[in-house]
Write a protein that holds these residues in place. Sequence first.
Motif, PDB file in Angstrom:
ATOM      1  N   ARG A  76       1.109  -1.200  -0.095  1.00  0.00           N
ATOM      2  CA  ARG A  76      -0.062  -0.134   0.087  1.00  0.00           C
ATOM      3  C   ARG A  76       0.803   1.069  -0.116  1.00  0.00           C
TER       4      ARG A  76
ATOM      5  N   ILE B  84       2.018   1.813  -4.079  1.00  0.00           N
ATOM      6  CA  ILE B  84       1.147   2.563  -4.515  1.00  0.00           C
ATOM      7  C   ILE B  84       0.726   4.132  -4.586  1.00  0.00           C
ATOM      8  N   LEU B  85       0.336   4.209  -2.792  1.00  0.00           N
ATOM      9  CA  LEU B  85       0.319   5.547  -2.535  1.00  0.00           C
ATOM     10  C   LEU B  85       0.621   6.468  -2.674  1.00  0.00           C
TER      11      LEU B  85
ATOM     12  N   TYR C 226       1.604   7.632  -6.189  1.00  0.00           N
ATOM     13  CA  TYR C 226       0.236   7.657  -6.442  1.00  0.00           C
ATOM     14  C   TYR C 226       0.466   9.377  -5.932  1.00  0.00           C
ATOM     15  N   GLN C 227       0.458   9.598  -5.192  1.00  0.00           N
ATOM     16  CA  GLN C 227       0.376  10.658  -4.478  1.00  0.00           C
ATOM     17  C   GLN C 227       1.769  12.217  -5.098  1.00  0.00           C
TER      18      GLN C 227
ATOM     19  N   ILE D 137     -12.224   5.827 -17.267  1.00  0.00           N
ATOM     20  CA  ILE D 137     -12.184   7.693 -17.158  1.00  0.00           C
ATOM     21  C   ILE D 137     -10.225   7.671 -17.211  1.00  0.00           C
ATOM     22  N   ASP D 138      -9.360   6.727 -17.303  1.00  0.00           N
ATOM     23  CA  ASP D 138      -8.411   7.113 -16.902  1.00  0.00           C
ATOM     24  C   ASP D 138      -7.691   7.923 -18.471  1.00  0.00           C
TER      25      ASP D 138
ATOM     26  N   GLU E  18      -4.428  12.028 -16.041  1.00  0.00           N
ATOM     27  CA  GLU E  18      -5.409  12.238 -15.163  1.00  0.00           C
ATOM     28  C   GLU E  18      -5.913  10.732 -14.616  1.00  0.00           C
ATOM     29  N   ALA E  19      -5.451   9.946 -13.610  1.00  0.00           N
ATOM     30  CA  ALA E  19      -5.632   8.650 -14.317  1.00  0.00           C
ATOM     31  C   ALA E  19      -5.588   8.528 -12.657  1.00  0.00           C
ATOM     32  N   CYS E  20      -6.417   6.910 -12.008  1.00  0.00           N
ATOM     33  CA  CYS E  20      -6.471   6.978 -11.067  1.00  0.00           C
ATOM     34  C   CYS E  20      -6.102   6.595 -10.105  1.00  0.00           C
ATOM     35  N   ALA E  21      -5.751   5.525  -8.406  1.00  0.00           N
ATOM     36  CA  ALA E  21      -3.976   5.516  -7.809  1.00  0.00           C
ATOM     37  C   ALA E  21      -3.351   4.684  -8.739  1.00  0.00           C
ATOM     38  N   ILE E  22      -3.828   3.367  -9.248  1.00  0.00           N
ATOM     39  CA  ILE E  22      -3.985   2.067  -9.430  1.00  0.00           C
ATOM     40  C   ILE E  22      -3.029   2.708 -10.516  1.00  0.00           C
TER      41      ILE E  22
ATOM     42  N   ARG F 237      -9.931  -4.194 -11.805  1.00  0.00           N
ATOM     43  CA  ARG F 237      -9.097  -2.818 -11.538  1.00  0.00           C
ATOM     44  C   ARG F 237      -7.337  -3.104 -12.181  1.00  0.00           C
TER      45      ARG F 237
ATOM     46  N   CYS G  51      -6.555  -0.552 -14.705  1.00  0.00           N
ATOM     47  CA  CYS G  51      -5.741   0.331 -14.157  1.00  0.00           C
ATOM     48  C   CYS G  51      -4.430   0.312 -14.422  1.00  0.00           C
TER      49      CYS G  51
ATOM     50  N   PHE H  99      -9.141  10.730  -6.755  1.00  0.00           N
ATOM     51  CA  PHE H  99      -9.407  10.513  -8.453  1.00  0.00           C
ATOM     52  C   PHE H  99     -11.022   9.550  -8.339  1.00  0.00           C
TER      53      PHE H  99
ATOM     54  N   GLN I 261     -12.924   7.784  -9.424  1.00  0.00           N
ATOM     55  CA  GLN I 261     -12.493   6.571  -9.598  1.00  0.00           C
ATOM     56  C   GLN I 261     -12.682   5.732  -8.590  1.00  0.00           C
ATOM     57  N   ASP I 262     -11.411   6.309  -7.700  1.00  0.00           N
ATOM     58  CA  ASP I 262     -10.847   5.802  -6.246  1.00  0.00           C
ATOM     59  C   ASP I 262     -12.251   5.315  -5.979  1.00  0.00           C
TER      60      ASP I 262
ATOM     61  N   TYR J 219     -14.191   2.933  -6.141  1.00  0.00           N
ATOM     62  CA  TYR J 219     -14.476   1.308  -5.998  1.00  0.00           C
ATOM     63  C   TYR J 219     -14.177   1.599  -4.430  1.00  0.00           C
TER      64      TYR J 219
ATOM     65  N   GLY K  36     -16.860   9.366 -13.356  1.00  0.00           N
ATOM     66  CA  GLY K  36     -16.102   9.879 -14.588  1.00  0.00           C
ATOM     67  C   GLY K  36     -16.774  11.357 -15.677  1.00  0.00           C
TER      68      GLY K  36
ATOM     69  N   ASN L  31     -14.016  15.032 -14.149  1.00  0.00           N
ATOM     70  CA  ASN L  31     -14.507  14.073 -13.924  1.00  0.00           C
ATOM     71  C   ASN L  31     -14.907  14.016 -12.259  1.00  0.00           C
TER      72      ASN L  31
ATOM     73  N   MET M 174      -8.935   2.454  -0.688  1.00  0.00           N
ATOM     74  CA  MET M 174      -9.194   2.510  -2.147  1.00  0.00           C
ATOM     75  C   MET M 174      -8.934   1.579  -3.034  1.00  0.00           C
ATOM     76  N   LEU M 175      -7.746   1.044  -2.407  1.00  0.00           N
ATOM     77  CA  LEU M 175      -6.852   0.317  -3.122  1.00  0.00           C
ATOM     78  C   LEU M 175      -7.057  -0.960  -3.479  1.00  0.00           C
TER      79      LEU M 175
END
Lengths: 142, 398
Positions: A7, A10-11, A14-15, A39-40, A61-65, A121, A124, B332, B334-335, B338, B350, B365, B397-398
């Motif tokens: 975690r 990944i975080l 992401y951050q 939507i990534d 712009e994209a999600c954390a993963i 996911r 992603c 985000f 989407q996160d 999830y 979205g 989004n 969220m992950l």
Amino acid sequence: MDENLRRDIILDNYQNPRNKEIVLDKRYIKVNSNNESCIDNIDIYVLIEDDILKDIKFSGEACAISTSSTSIMIQNLIGKSVSESKMYIENFENMVQELAYDNNLLNEALVYSEIYKQGNRKNCALLPYIGLKKAIKQYEKN
Amino acid sequence: MNREDFPMLNQDIIYFDNGATTLKPKCVIDKTVEYYEKYGANAHRGDYDISYKVDQEYENVRGLVKKFINAKYLEEIIFTAGSTESLNLVARGFFEPLLEVGDEVLITKSEHASNVLPWFYLANTKGVKVNYIPLDDNHYVTLENVKKAITPNTKVISLAYITNVIGDIRPIKEIAEFAHKNNIFLVVDGAQSIGHLKTDVQDLDVDFLTFSAHKMCGPTGVGVLYGKKELLENVEPLILGGGMNESFDNENEIYYKDLPTRLEAGTPNIAGVIAFGKAIEYLEAIGIDKIADYEKKLRKYLIDKLISIPFIDIINIESDSGIVSFNVTDIFSQDVAYYLNKYNVCVRAGNHCAKILKNEVGVKNTLRISLYFYNTYEEIDELIDLLSNKEKILEEML
């Protein structure tokens, strides 16, 4: 891999994503990476010279993963040859799709070794690879 | 209200994505099965009893739709596959032959893709110009701004009655009156409004209205194009084939049927249309006004609670529909979706097919909650509880 370490990596990516900036330098191959199911949407910029991935950057712009996966992929591949990169990509994709893979090659990208448990996911984690493969293809075509 | 009517709610979910599609009550599902089990023949044949029964059931729904939206004539109701097809049929079948280079179409930046792309198509193929009505500070359409946006070349205004991200209810009646005084046609996309707001096409005086059954407790794959009879008469069929022709001998001798059949080529979605009729009866039994009133109260309850969470940015605080769009700061959308999914809370993340809206609100989004009458205050409490702890969102969220 320890759940907390996974975690944290990944975080962190992401951050504080690494190599995230818009590139205007025309020597870079610019490709868009998106997938229909989410939507990534990221752009990837790759500088390949003498069969070496000299530099890679991304924006969007994209999600954390997706974001962390892009950040980690880029750090692992800068300086690698085209053939080494292809091997890496294949291994990563195999890992996500639950096929046999060589875990010695993937370094931090192993944080996604259990992403298959969250079916929605998987895409992603794979997102940046769509773009990178496009960029390598473009390089080889030229 | 009426939660016991919805089999989907027997499982442990909180469904907040009604803008995408609504759940179906048991009576609608049963009606679909009834067609397939009891009189599953084709329509418009009538040579034997069950086929005659299909015709009766199918055409009965046309009557139900006519009454539901208070259309003047049965022929004004065309069954399509959904609001998207209906909007394409209007743009391509009616306006493509009519509009000329330099004519203008007025839309807004908060329209759904289905009310944007058919017009862009005309822009690219016919040299028609697509212009935008400026939105006010709340991202609303006002009659004043419509007045400012029209030019002598404006031929069509095409607007959603309720938009799918901002959720504002447009002053359609006033716009229609103004448009008609200036010889401008008004097309209304009713996808988000039809199951939530009383729609009287004669009172509103719209020229065309489009909507989908699945957003009003009906089945997927069924929609309606309403048009004033004298206008629909001039809609060119885009799909040619069985059912819609009267006779043909060679390419020079082709005769199409009259409305509405002319615009319903091929075997229609018979089961869907018949079940759609049940959905209309179901909603009418509850009462659209009662639904609208309840949704308004639910929304206020949700907004009041969301506002109190400091790291939540609401895009549309003011709005009379059941749609609330927002973001959790620095996460985000989407996160967050999830994360909520882990607690079986279904929300949409979205751009919600409104891809040019980002230029207007500055946010690409969002998370969207879209309420319906079977949602409850308790469900909102659970949602708020989950959203109140940002650390927990980041953690899980992950």
